[in-house]
Enzyme design. Sequence first.
Site, PDB file in Angstrom:
ATOM      1  N   ASP A 137       0.815  -1.217   0.000  1.00  0.00           N
ATOM      2  CA  ASP A 137       0.000   0.000   0.000  1.00  0.00           C
ATOM      3  C   ASP A 137       0.854   1.275   0.000  1.00  0.00           C
ATOM      4  O   ASP A 137       0.711   2.139   0.855  1.00  0.00           O
ATOM      5  CB  ASP A 137      -0.932   0.028   1.215  1.00  0.00           C
ATOM      6  N   GLU A 159     -11.301  -2.324  -3.659  1.00  0.00           N
ATOM      7  CA  GLU A 159     -10.760  -1.516  -2.566  1.00  0.00           C
ATOM      8  C   GLU A 159      -9.754  -0.521  -3.124  1.00  0.00           C
ATOM      9  O   GLU A 159      -9.617  -0.351  -4.337  1.00  0.00           O
ATOM     10  CB  GLU A 159     -10.091  -2.414  -1.526  1.00  0.00           C
TER      11      GLU A 159
END
Length: 393
Positions: free
Chosen positions: A109, A278
């Site tokens: 991420d 997501e």
Amino acid sequence: MSVSLAHCSWLAALLLLACSSEESPGSSGDPVSEAGAAGASAAGAPAGGDSGSQAGPSPAEGGSAGAAVIEGGRPAEAGAGTAGQAVGGSAPDELTVLELSGATTQVHDPHIVKEGDTYYLFSTGKGISVRTSKDLRVWKGAGSVFPSKPSWVTTTAPDDPNHLWAPEVRFFGGQFHLYYSASKFGSNQSCIGHATRASLASGSWADQGDSLICSNQGGVSNDYNAIDPSPFEDEDGKLWLAFGSFWSGLKLIRLDEDGRRDGPDLFSLATRPNKAVEAAQLVHHGEYYYLFESVDSCCQGASSTYKIMVGRSKNVSGPYVDAEGASLVAGGGTLVLEGAGRWRGPGHNAVLVDEGRYYNVYHAYDAQSSGVPNLRIAEMTWSDEGWPVSAGP
């Protein structure tokens, strides 16, 4: 970023870590009230955990590093992504993936912000991992944002309470604003936190002391998952926060000038038939706002099927449609980037815009090294039709 329990288990996570080597560090255009959008999560719904469950140890803790000052006003920020397989054809020959070295493994991420002559990389990890670089290519560990989780956080895993996920940083209102996820694997009992700092080169992060938004907390039932926050400033100077993982998909709320939630509006941005969506990311280019999403299965090492999709709209709150005109709230999306060869499951992207150049920033799993997650930075441009094109994977 979250993963599905149907696709991933704690055992798989532990096995992945054991094999890993560690270096130092309808129309969505109308708002829906939270009460109207809320609903009890169905038993057996997809997991809303995060890749942080398998992110491995963070770099050595000890605060941010790297002297820098803001030059020429607003720092370079991250915003969105693109791909060689995307609509608009193959990536031009001159687009390349940067050759990276140093502390580039065990990165999940990723998000990069530049201040002065230093790039700061934030990623999932204990207290939120920080790395720095002077050239985008050679990276070194620079500690963590927090020595331990802020005291208000109660939604992280009891056996790993300091593990915080999917940080993003934006500069507005004269300071840096960091948003992060506090959750545990396979849960949508989650919260998004917010911290501020005047400079990345000195001082420390000041957590704002409570959650920005939570899901399924305080006796309230929600059908979304409050993780993967992505702050964004639109062309009118208004502030927003996109977020969400699995369940009912990606959402958008308004922020005030201090970076806190502003009002009850909750916009739906994107869903998928299998719930696996997501890592929202918004960017403005030309006439459009672009919404990037990561779909399918992350965190499976070399078996990951994670990929990046995109849609666009002339309104920041949507509706977003893909190149074929399909709405993202109905499961649409144009492919931006998918795995190939050595690099599998690219996803959870951001785009750094630096001196007029675009870079797609994401993680991918190294099939030649036990599926270890690595930082990847690819040059990016736009097709004649206005769709993103990125080198990669």
